[in-house]
Scaffold this motif. Structure first.
Motif, PDB file in Angstrom:
ATOM      1  N   THR A 255      38.541  39.377  53.763  1.00  0.00           N
ATOM      2  CA  THR A 255      39.501  39.501  52.679  1.00  0.00           C
ATOM      3  C   THR A 255      40.764  38.720  52.992  1.00  0.00           C
ATOM      4  OG1 THR A 255      38.665  41.686  52.054  1.00  0.00           O
ATOM      5  CG2 THR A 255      40.882  41.118  51.316  1.00  0.00           C
ATOM      6  N   ALA A 256      41.227  37.981  51.995  1.00  0.00           N
ATOM      7  CA  ALA A 256      42.506  37.277  52.088  1.00  0.00           C
ATOM      8  C   ALA A 256      43.286  37.599  50.821  1.00  0.00           C
ATOM      9  CB  ALA A 256      42.297  35.772  52.230  1.00  0.00           C
ATOM     10  N   GLY A 257      44.351  38.363  50.957  1.00  0.00           N
ATOM     11  CA  GLY A 257      45.134  38.749  49.793  1.00  0.00           C
ATOM     12  C   GLY A 257      44.329  39.632  48.870  1.00  0.00           C
ATOM     13  N   ASP A 258      44.175  39.209  47.628  1.00  0.00           N
ATOM     14  CA  ASP A 258      43.467  40.007  46.638  1.00  0.00           C
ATOM     15  C   ASP A 258      42.060  39.499  46.382  1.00  0.00           C
ATOM     16  OD1 ASP A 258      45.632  41.759  46.164  1.00  0.00           O
ATOM     17  OD2 ASP A 258      46.574  40.278  44.839  1.00  0.00           O
ATOM     18  N   THR A 259      41.504  38.718  47.302  1.00  0.00           N
ATOM     19  CA  THR A 259      40.146  38.188  47.153  1.00  0.00           C
ATOM     20  C   THR A 259      39.337  38.445  48.410  1.00  0.00           C
ATOM     21  OG1 THR A 259      40.898  36.431  45.668  1.00  0.00           O
ATOM     22  CG2 THR A 259      38.757  36.123  46.719  1.00  0.00           C
TER      23      THR A 259
END
Length: 283
Positions: A255-259
């Motif tokens: 996961t990176a941020g909201d993705t």
């Protein structure tokens, strides 16, 4: 294809989201999840278990897929494969809801590839509750020429970095009983999922193929379990290589941020399917 042709190739059906069907899926593929009852929110992507195929037996192709379903025109290529799906989650669907699904033909694109003709077909579906769209999805299929038994197999392309850089992973092995149950739930008569002779001799695969729509739900399920509290707004799945029965499947995510990127890989780190999931921003 004209706008009037597209308008005529559509279907509208209404179905109740029953706890019986939800439990049939959960008990077979998501036993670690709590059982659901009426008014509970249906997990994202589980809408794909409902609205089973309904083409009459006389309207099936030799491979068991629909030739005439009122949506996709007849295509003179013998093989049909699931290539992926793009889904928007707009509002919850709950167990017990009456859902109306409108399915219509999207784009149809013919191409010539290194192994013959291909036709890429999209089917657009909207799932509505009380007149409000809850889920919007575009299913991507590809129709192909007959498999050439003398053609050299494509060399696998391992990607060890996908696993090495993952934040989490789960492992599972799907067997023929589970493939049968998913076929039964979705009324999917594609021989590639239960007839080993067909899968090997006609489709040129080593063994039975796991359903692409099932892989889609499993990717979403694993991501949901490993990112608690997040609410998905979009799921984009791409099938890249066969997922085979009775073989270890690793589903890894980062996961990176909201993705979150979720990837299905085999024991040799070959990427089989990828999903990008966008979550609602954190408050």
């Amino acid at each position: 294809m004209s706008a009037s042709d597209r308008a005529s190739t559509s279907e509208v059906r209404t179905e109740r989201i029953t706890a019986t069907t939800v439990e049939a899926y959960r008990g077979t593929f998501a036993a670690a999840d709590a059982a659901l009852a009426d008014v509970d929110v249906l997990p994202a992507a589980w809408e794909g278990v409902f609205f089973p195929f309904d083409a009459a037996l006389a309207d099936l192709r030799p491979d068991g897929t629909p030739a005439r379903d009122g949506i996709i025109p007849e295509i003179d290529l013998p093989r049909r494969m699931y290539a992926g799906e793009t889904t928007e989650f707009l509002r919850p669907i709950r167990v017990g809801d009456d859902v109306t699904r409108r399915a219509s033909l999207g784009s149809v694109v013919a191409k010539n590839g290194s192994r013959g003709r291909l036709v890429f077909v999209d089917v657009e579906r909207e799932y509505a509750v009380d007149g409000e769209t809850a889920v919007r999805t575009v299913w991507h299929d590809v129709f192909l020429d007959a498999a050439d038994p003398d053609a050299p197999a494509r060399a696998p392309r391992p990607d060890p970095a996908v696993v090495a850089e993952a934040d989490w992973q789960e492992e599972l092995t799907l067997d023929a009983r589970q493939l049968f149950r998913f076929s039964a739930l979705t009324f999917n008569t594609h021989l590639i999922h239960y007839d080993r002779a067909w899968a090997r001799d006609v489709e040129g695969l080593p063994d039975l193929l796991v359903h692409g729509p099932l892989t889609r739900i499993l990717l979403m399920d694993v991501a949901r379990r490993n990112t608690p509290g997040r609410v998905p707004v979009r799921l984009d799945v791409r099938a890249t290589a066969p997922v085979l029965v009775d073989r270890l499947l690793r589903i890894v995510g980062r996961t990176a941020g909201d993705t979150t990127r979720v990837t299905a890989v085999d024991p040799d780190d070959v990427v089989l399917a990828t999903a990008d999931i966008d979550w609602e921003p954190r408050a």
